[in-house]
Motif scaffolding. Structure first.
Motif, PDB file in Angstrom:
ATOM      1  N   GLU A   1      25.858  49.212  -3.363  1.00 44.28           N
ATOM      2  CA  GLU A   1      27.169  48.687  -2.964  1.00 44.28           C
ATOM      3  C   GLU A   1      28.227  49.788  -3.020  1.00 44.28           C
ATOM      4  N   GLY A   2      28.951  49.934  -1.918  1.00 43.71           N
ATOM      5  CA  GLY A   2      29.990  50.950  -1.828  1.00 43.71           C
ATOM      6  C   GLY A   2      29.489  52.295  -1.338  1.00 43.71           C
ATOM      7  N   GLY A   3      28.177  52.473  -1.278  1.00 43.74           N
ATOM      8  CA  GLY A   3      27.608  53.726  -0.797  1.00 43.74           C
ATOM      9  C   GLY A   3      27.604  53.786   0.721  1.00 43.74           C
ATOM     10  N   PRO A   4      27.529  54.981   1.289  1.00 41.21           N
ATOM     11  CA  PRO A   4      27.579  55.109   2.753  1.00 41.21           C
ATOM     12  C   PRO A   4      26.372  54.515   3.479  1.00 41.21           C
ATOM     13  N   LEU A   5      25.273  54.280   2.774  1.00 40.30           N
ATOM     14  CA  LEU A   5      24.080  53.709   3.409  1.00 40.30           C
ATOM     15  C   LEU A   5      23.875  52.229   3.069  1.00 40.30           C
ATOM     16  N   ALA A   6      24.797  51.640   2.330  1.00 41.72           N
ATOM     17  CA  ALA A   6      24.638  50.258   1.859  1.00 41.72           C
ATOM     18  C   ALA A   6      24.443  49.267   3.005  1.00 41.72           C
ATOM     19  N   ALA A   7      25.036  49.535   4.158  1.00 38.09           N
ATOM     20  CA  ALA A   7      24.926  48.604   5.290  1.00 38.09           C
ATOM     21  C   ALA A   7      23.480  48.460   5.781  1.00 38.09           C
ATOM     22  N   MET A   8      22.638  49.427   5.462  1.00 30.55           N
ATOM     23  CA  MET A   8      21.227  49.348   5.864  1.00 30.55           C
ATOM     24  C   MET A   8      20.438  48.380   4.980  1.00 30.55           C
ATOM     25  N   TRP A   9      20.991  48.001   3.831  1.00 30.05           N
ATOM     26  CA  TRP A   9      20.304  47.138   2.876  1.00 30.05           C
ATOM     27  C   TRP A   9      21.208  46.002   2.405  1.00 30.05           C
ATOM     28  N   PRO A  10      21.756  45.174   3.305  1.00 29.19           N
ATOM     29  CA  PRO A  10      22.678  44.118   2.850  1.00 29.19           C
ATOM     30  C   PRO A  10      22.015  43.113   1.899  1.00 29.19           C
ATOM     31  N   GLY A  11      20.765  42.786   2.163  1.00 27.82           N
ATOM     32  CA  GLY A  11      20.053  41.861   1.280  1.00 27.82           C
ATOM     33  C   GLY A  11      19.842  42.432  -0.109  1.00 27.82           C
ATOM     34  N   HIS A  12      19.571  43.719  -0.178  1.00 26.45           N
ATOM     35  CA  HIS A  12      19.370  44.358  -1.477  1.00 26.45           C
ATOM     36  C   HIS A  12      20.679  44.467  -2.254  1.00 26.45           C
ATOM     37  N   VAL A  13      21.772  44.732  -1.535  1.00 31.15           N
ATOM     38  CA  VAL A  13      23.072  44.795  -2.201  1.00 31.15           C
ATOM     39  C   VAL A  13      23.392  43.419  -2.796  1.00 31.15           C
ATOM     40  N   PHE A  14      23.130  42.345  -2.038  1.00 31.95           N
ATOM     41  CA  PHE A  14      23.334  40.986  -2.550  1.00 31.95           C
ATOM     42  C   PHE A  14      22.403  40.725  -3.734  1.00 31.95           C
ATOM     43  N   TYR A  15      21.127  41.071  -3.586  1.00 35.86           N
ATOM     44  CA  TYR A  15      20.160  40.870  -4.661  1.00 35.86           C
ATOM     45  C   TYR A  15      20.600  41.600  -5.927  1.00 35.86           C
ATOM     46  N   GLY A  16      21.195  42.775  -5.763  1.00 37.16           N
ATOM     47  CA  GLY A  16      21.662  43.550  -6.908  1.00 37.16           C
ATOM     48  C   GLY A  16      22.738  42.841  -7.716  1.00 37.16           C
ATOM     49  N   SER A  17      23.414  41.856  -7.108  1.00 39.53           N
ATOM     50  CA  SER A  17      24.405  41.089  -7.872  1.00 39.53           C
ATOM     51  C   SER A  17      23.721  40.116  -8.834  1.00 39.53           C
ATOM     52  N   PHE A  18      22.421  39.894  -8.660  1.00 36.99           N
ATOM     53  CA  PHE A  18      21.654  39.045  -9.565  1.00 36.99           C
ATOM     54  C   PHE A  18      20.737  39.861 -10.468  1.00 36.99           C
ATOM     55  N   ASP A  19      20.226  40.963  -9.960  1.00 35.23           N
ATOM     56  CA  ASP A  19      19.306  41.809 -10.716  1.00 35.23           C
ATOM     57  C   ASP A  19      19.901  43.218 -10.772  1.00 35.23           C
ATOM     58  N   HIS A  20      20.487  43.557 -11.897  1.00 31.12           N
ATOM     59  CA  HIS A  20      21.171  44.848 -12.015  1.00 31.12           C
ATOM     60  C   HIS A  20      20.227  46.031 -11.978  1.00 31.12           C
ATOM     61  N   ARG A  21      18.949  45.787 -12.113  1.00 30.05           N
ATOM     62  CA  ARG A  21      17.982  46.885 -11.957  1.00 30.05           C
ATOM     63  C   ARG A  21      18.101  47.466 -10.546  1.00 30.05           C
ATOM     64  N   TYR A  22      18.504  46.625  -9.598  1.00 27.99           N
ATOM     65  CA  TYR A  22      18.692  47.055  -8.214  1.00 27.99           C
ATOM     66  C   TYR A  22      20.110  47.553  -7.951  1.00 27.99           C
ATOM     67  N   ALA A  23      21.049  47.187  -8.786  1.00 26.55           N
ATOM     68  CA  ALA A  23      22.440  47.556  -8.549  1.00 26.55           C
ATOM     69  C   ALA A  23      22.811  48.895  -9.169  1.00 26.55           C
ATOM     70  N   GLN A  24      21.986  49.396 -10.057  1.00 26.26           N
ATOM     71  CA  GLN A  24      22.278  50.653 -10.751  1.00 26.26           C
ATOM     72  C   GLN A  24      20.978  51.393 -10.985  1.00 26.26           C
ATOM     73  N   PHE A  25      21.063  52.643 -11.411  1.00 27.16           N
ATOM     74  CA  PHE A  25      19.832  53.377 -11.698  1.00 27.16           C
ATOM     75  C   PHE A  25      19.149  52.762 -12.907  1.00 27.16           C
ATOM     76  N   ASP A  26      17.864  52.584 -12.804  1.00 28.27           N
ATOM     77  CA  ASP A  26      17.050  52.087 -13.903  1.00 28.27           C
ATOM     78  C   ASP A  26      15.724  52.832 -13.823  1.00 28.27           C
ATOM     79  N   ALA A  27      15.298  53.431 -14.912  1.00 29.64           N
ATOM     80  CA  ALA A  27      14.075  54.237 -14.908  1.00 29.64           C
ATOM     81  C   ALA A  27      12.857  53.410 -14.521  1.00 29.64           C
ATOM     82  N   PHE A  28      12.762  52.177 -15.020  1.00 31.61           N
ATOM     83  CA  PHE A  28      11.613  51.344 -14.673  1.00 31.61           C
ATOM     84  C   PHE A  28      11.618  51.007 -13.184  1.00 31.61           C
ATOM     85  N   GLY A  29      12.791  50.640 -12.659  1.00 26.66           N
ATOM     86  CA  GLY A  29      12.897  50.334 -11.228  1.00 26.66           C
ATOM     87  C   GLY A  29      12.558  51.541 -10.367  1.00 26.66           C
TER      88      GLY A  29
END
Length: 181
Positions: free
Chosen positions: A50-78
């Motif tokens: 979210e907010g990145g220059p390529l975010a428009a290529m992954w709208p579903g993932h940006v939305f999903y990241g609002s529920f699963d922060h592993r997708y919204a931020q860097f996470d070593a396991f992810g």
């Protein structure tokens, strides 16, 4: 003089058991595409987030990241899981290229077991952490969103691979029994 053992009779195997079923080919193809897309989102973060220059290529993932922060931020396991996704895709492509051969069936079975367990581990890590990456959606009272966005789609990544493992496992068992007869 040593007796020569008799030549065993040829093994009779249903030719369908020596190749991947069509629905499995479709699943593996879809899986490879989704895993590649997903891994690129995670590994290109923060550009893809979210907010990145390529975010428009992954709208579903940006939305999903609002529920699963592993997708919204860097996470070593992810991140590690995303690298595993890309390795799985390479193996899936090999299995698809050999879909009409016994080796394709065996390799597809192995890679699908990996996909299944990788997803189970994803859930177990989240559960073991006390829902560290997904708890915020429950804390804001969004149980339906949590179940529909964070749980249900991921459950497909357990159910479909499990179905493939059962079908291909039965094929391997039938061929093994025929070879042993």
């Amino acid at each position: 003089m040593t007796a020569v053992p008799p030549i065993p009779a040829p093994v009779r195997v249903d030719p369908r058991d020596l190749r991947l079923p069509r629905w499995v080919i479709v699943w593996l193809t879809v899986s490879a595409i989704i895993q590649t897309y997903d891994a690129c989102y995670v590994l290109l973060g923060p550009l893809s987030h979210e907010g990145g220059p390529l975010a428009a290529m992954w709208p579903g993932h940006v939305f999903y990241g609002s529920f699963d922060h592993r997708y919204a931020q860097f996470d070593a396991f992810g991140s590690a899981q995303s690298w595993a996704n890309l390795l799985e895709v390479i193996v899936i492509v090999w299995a698809l290229a050999h879909a009409r051969r016994w080796s394709g069936v065996v390799v597809a079975l192995v890679v699908t077991v990996a996909t299944f367990w990788k997803t189970v581990i994803y859930f177990l890590v989240e559960i073991s952490s006390g829902l560290e990456m997904t708890r915020q959606s429950l804390e804001r009272g969004d149980l339906v969103g949590f179940l529909m966005v964070a749980v249900l789609p991921n459950a497909f990544w357990i159910a479909f691979p499990l179905a493939v493992v059962i079908v291909l496992g039965r094929q391997v068992l039938r061929v093994g029994r025929a070879a042993g007869a």
